[in-house]
Design a protein around this motif. Sequence first.
Motif: not given
Lengths: 260, 337, 222
Positions: B125-126, B144, B148, B162, B165-166, B169, B278, B280, B300
């Motif tokens: 989770y970022v 985000t 990230t 990394v 991110p999707s 959240q 998010n 990830v 993602s």
Amino acid sequence: MTVLAQESLSGEVFAWLRGEDFRGVDGVPQLIAEHLLLSIASLALACVLALPLALYLAHKGKAPVLSINIANAFRAIPAFGLLLVAFILGGFSTTLLVLVFALIGVAPIFANAYIGIRQVDPEIVDAAAGMGLTGSQQLWQVEVPLGSPVIMAGIRTAAVNIVATVTLAAVVSYGGLGAPIIGGLSRGLQFSASARVLAIGGAVLVALLSIASEAALGLVQRRIVPEGLRLREAAKVQKAVALEQTAAKPLTGAAVTDSI
Amino acid sequence: MTTIHTRRRWTALLIGLMLALVAAACAESDDAATDEVEEPVDDVVPVDEDEAAEEEPPAEEEPAEEMGQLVVGSTNFDEQELVAEMYALALEDAGFTVERRYQLGSREVVLPALTSGEIDVYPEYVGTALEFLNEGAGEATGDTEATTELLRERFSEQGIDVLAPSDAQDKNGLVVRPETAEEFGLTTVSDLSGVAEELTLGGPPECPERPLCIPGYEEAYDVSFGDFRALDAGGPVTIEALDSGEIDVALLFTTDGVIAANEWVLLEDDQDLQPAENIVPVIRSEASSEEAIAALDSVSEVLTTENVTEMIRQLRVDLETPADVAQQFLTDEGVLG
Amino acid sequence: MIALAQGRPFPDWEWIQRNGDTIWEQGIEHVQLTVLAVAIGFLIAFPLALLASRRRRFQTPLLQITGVLFTIPSLALFVGLVPLTGLTVTTALIPLTIYTLLILVRNTIAGLDSVPNEVIEAARAMGYRESALLRSVELPLALPVIIAGVRIATVTTIGLVTVTALIGQGGWGQIILSGFQRQNLTPTLVGFILSVALAIVLDLLLVALERRLSPWAAEASR
């Protein structure tokens, strides 16, 4: 800057020992109190559950193999599993916790009480019967005093086990000395010195409390074990106490030394 | 009474059974070899064994697979296991051999496992990851992209990539029972200020020290709880505590279907204390490849907060398994096959 | 039953059916960890106990050290090793072995000490030398107590293995933990019952072994 940080950490730790909260964890005196409260209650319940039956069965000489094997079966109960099952069934309940930890202590108390009574020289019991003592007088005036070193050894073992296992109660947020261990774990031991302090501190404190409990019960033992027995059987009793075992005879299925 | 011969036979049979069990286990397992129990001999001898303790499970031998092997891990959190299983399925679909190692422990345990190479990829989770790596410096924000990027910088120092991110959240949130919300008129976290002294907060044990927990709420919202109980991180102990009244306010995870199932009230984070969280994939650079990245990205791309929340509900309320839910979801979304 | 657990089917036979494989695999893991810990523990404990029983000087310090080590909560040991040895079987195995070691040392010493001195004297008088004395006289007589120790160590270890679920190992501890996390009583109870059953089965096996190895003890206590 580093030196200052170190000092303040030690300072915080000492304050924690004196009773102040340390990074959100209750002060040590309170943790010890919680831990002891649950341990003592559980030990008491374990005695209530195990002693009467063990003394009765041993006195009557009934079911030797079955008794020891049932005692061993209680030892088979995984404390962690029982704790989680109990929580699912009953939620936050100190009563339930006492029951859980009492079950952990039943095995050594039962086994040692049974063996302690059984290993009393039958001739002495016969002599007592010959003198006119009734069954229960024989039990309480002869068998129990003579068996008391072994019985007490069982209670002391149970105490050590229970104190160590009560650490797990922190998993369901009871508190006690397991709380700093769990707290340290969730803060991340590699990443923070305070986490290590918590986890190691908690572990050391539990160990100390265990040893202290055993010693305290040792003092109780000195009071309970009859003086004559103590003097005459000093060597044997001392070995039995030191090794926490049954005296001499290897009974089949003897539940000897026991610890968690 | 049985003769000594019958007894010997039974004992030998019992020992034989146990040895067979252990031997079978040896043959199947990829772990250390186990030892034999005492040999029944006439003389009493001390237990005779040979041991071969190994530290790591040896790499599985497979016929040459197209893509190689990856180890997917997760923390002991079912949402993590769910997403990790999705990664595993997508990677397998792309031709990788995947070893699954779920429920390994907390982040404190799993993240080092990643950097040391015990596992190759797991979901993060970022926001929380960033604050974990920077030791609570407070760099994570609601943005985000920015968060990230900062996370990428930190992780790259450790040889970890990394990925993208999707949109899903899972943030920390404060939850109260409907009765409490009514009594104090609570819909947002700000509503708690002035009232919190009468309430008990329950959350993970490290909450009093975490910038996004107690100190954060005090600073950003002027909210100071009357008491704090150390429970677990959004798990069954916290849920039970809120339900039974042991606590008044619980720190839970916003995707937790339990909230809706119990009609609890999630207080709105109107000051945006909680940063972007998010989901990830984080993967070891050495283990990474274009194909792996593509497979992970495909997962993602289809995750949203809504569908993750629904899937968590299936896990926790309907008691489906993460494997089934993941499989079903990815098939429905067309990611698999 | 607590919050979510209500309204769930119990026992959830369907869950059990679906997860038969997992249950089996975890069982194998559970047995492996237990057998390894006890076996390695015994390998280390036996020579130590022998030494302590021969040389009294070592006995008290050894017993005191083992007594103290025993009071360290298992959770702390498992958790503390993770930074050192990672999330492997080793991390679980080291503390498990330490605990069995402690139990086995005490019991083995007790067993060896329980052999009456008269018997040893008699054997010496008959010409038995040290190693034969050990093998043919002391060990057979000490055996019931030693095996009692192995039984206790085994049963205790089975319980401790469940705790290792907290560091990613755990045998049946894993379904106990995951059932708990989802507030599902069935897996938790299944894991619990299976652990108890395993302990009882292994205990009985060891009793059978003891009877086989020292039939005279059974006679003597009648």
